[in-house]
Enzyme design. Structure first.
Site, PDB file in Angstrom:
ATOM      1  N   ASP A  20       0.836  -1.202   0.000  1.00 43.14           N
ATOM      2  CA  ASP A  20       0.000   0.000   0.000  1.00 43.14           C
ATOM      3  C   ASP A  20       0.871   1.252   0.000  1.00 43.14           C
ATOM      4  OD1 ASP A  20      -2.503   1.060  -0.138  1.00 43.14           O
ATOM      5  OD2 ASP A  20      -3.183   0.355   1.804  1.00 43.14           O
ATOM      6  N   CYS A 251      -3.935   5.892  -1.408  1.00 47.64           N
ATOM      7  CA  CYS A 251      -4.393   5.049  -2.527  1.00 47.64           C
ATOM      8  C   CYS A 251      -4.484   5.879  -3.798  1.00 47.64           C
ATOM      9  CB  CYS A 251      -5.754   4.432  -2.199  1.00 47.64           C
ATOM     10  SG  CYS A 251      -6.436   3.470  -3.561  1.00 47.64           S
TER      11      CYS A 251
END
Ligand code: COA
Ligand code: ZN
Length: 312
Positions: A20, A251
């Site tokens: 991530d 993100c």
């Protein structure tokens, strides 16, 4: 210390900075630098790492070297390395590299799934079906983590109700019958509050608790709720928490979302409840410093800003 709350004695911590976190950095990082940071995390006592993703290199160029990174750690037998896969092709590639734990991601909201993996939720679930069939044929057991993105909030659709999560989870569980699952409720945008986290875990556990299912919480810290959300999650049934050293992340498919909850901030809170994670905090800060020094990364961590002699 007397506490009124009764925290669990241990939680599983999954370090997600290599997936991530690294994916949020636009400029390609040298593979050797990624390997050095992952080694520092292992040296700090981290035993579960989401090491990267087997996605289209056109979608996320930063993950194009995932095969080399996995190969660099293939001798680390005591570790649990997982990798995110969006489809059967990703699963095939991961299994060919010896990955023993797949993380399949599907969003609860249609619009985020479209923006993330360019397909409908039902089409993603078809992909999950193909992966489940493949896993049933594997000789060695391979773990499956189901990451349900946008469980609490979607950048395009707003607040997500637990019933919407329930609908997607119900379909996914039907598809995965006979396979042990770890289900990750993901606060992709970092907008959930602890009360919403408690409510989702409680309602979904009423509907889905089973011996073959474990619960995880994957939180981002955009609104500063990351640690509180994680603590509420473990008080309401999560046994696994995701976090990212230095709070690296954001993100690329969730506008405005910042990094995951910083691992060091979370460990500090867990230590306060005598909750064992096996992680050595001073060494983790060394790893977090190495990760924060990577060029182009967006980080957010409280503990890294505290004088080191005050952190034990
Ligand atoms: N690994 C490597 N390559 C892949 C792949 C995978 N898992 N899945 C598809 N591809 C390749 C295809 O072979 C095709 O290659 P080609 O152009 O050379 O023929 C190309 O990618 C496009 O394939 P297609 O099936 O049409 O996919 P798409 O363009 O609709 O993209 C995904 C769909 C899912 C592959 C892509 O959006 C993706 O990888 N997303 C990942 C997003 C992500 O990681 N988000 C963060 C995690 S929450
Ligand atoms: Zn995330």
């Amino acid at each position: 210390m007397n506490t009124i709350l009764h925290p669990p004695t241990a939680v599983d911590l999954v370090e997600v900075a290599p997936r991530d976190g690294f994916q949020s950095i636009h400029e390609l990082l040298p593979t050797a630098d990624k390997i050095r940071c992952i080694q520092a995390l292992i040296d700090a006592g981290i035993t579960r790492i989401e090491i990267g993703s087997f996605v289209s290199p056109k979608a996320i160029p930063q993950m194009a070297d995932i095969g080399d990174i996995v190969a660099a750690f293939q001798e680390h037998t005591g570790m649990r390395f997982s990798a995110l896969v969006p489809n059967l092709k990703g699963a095939d590639r991961a299994l060919a590299k010896g990955i023993k734990e797949l993380v399949f991601v599907v969003s609860v909201s249609e619009s985020h799934n479209q923006s993330n993996v360019r397909q409908s939720v039902d089409s993603s679930l078809e992909g999950l079906k193909a992966i489940a069939e493949r896993l049933r044929r594997e000789k060695e057991s391979v773990g499956l983590r189901l990451d349900l993105a946008t469980c609490f909030d979607c950048p395009y659709e707003g607040e997500i109700q637990w019933q919407q999560v329930d609908a997607v989870l119900g379909k996914a569980r039907d598809i995965c019958q006979g396979i042990e699952l770890e289900v990750g409720l993901c606060d992709t945008t970092g907008r959930a509050t602890p009360y919403q986290v408690a409510n989702h875990f409680t309602r979904l556990r009423e509907r889905h608790d089973s011996a073959a299912l474990k619960w995880a919480f994957h939180g981002h810290d955009t609104f500063g709720m990351g640690v509180a959300n994680a603590l509420f999650a473990i008080q309401h049934g999560a046994t696994t928490l995701d976090a990212s050293a230095a709070g690296l992340g954001g993100c690329p498919f969730a506008p405005g979302a910042t990094g995951n909850t910083a691992t060091e901030d979370l460990i500090y809170a867990l230590q306060g409840g005598h909750i064992d994670t096996g992680v050595n905090l001073p060494r983790l800060l060394v790893a977090a410093d190495a990760i924060a020094a990577l060029p182009g990364g967006q980080t957010a961590s409280h503990l890294r800003n505290v004088p080191r002699e005050r952190v034990s």
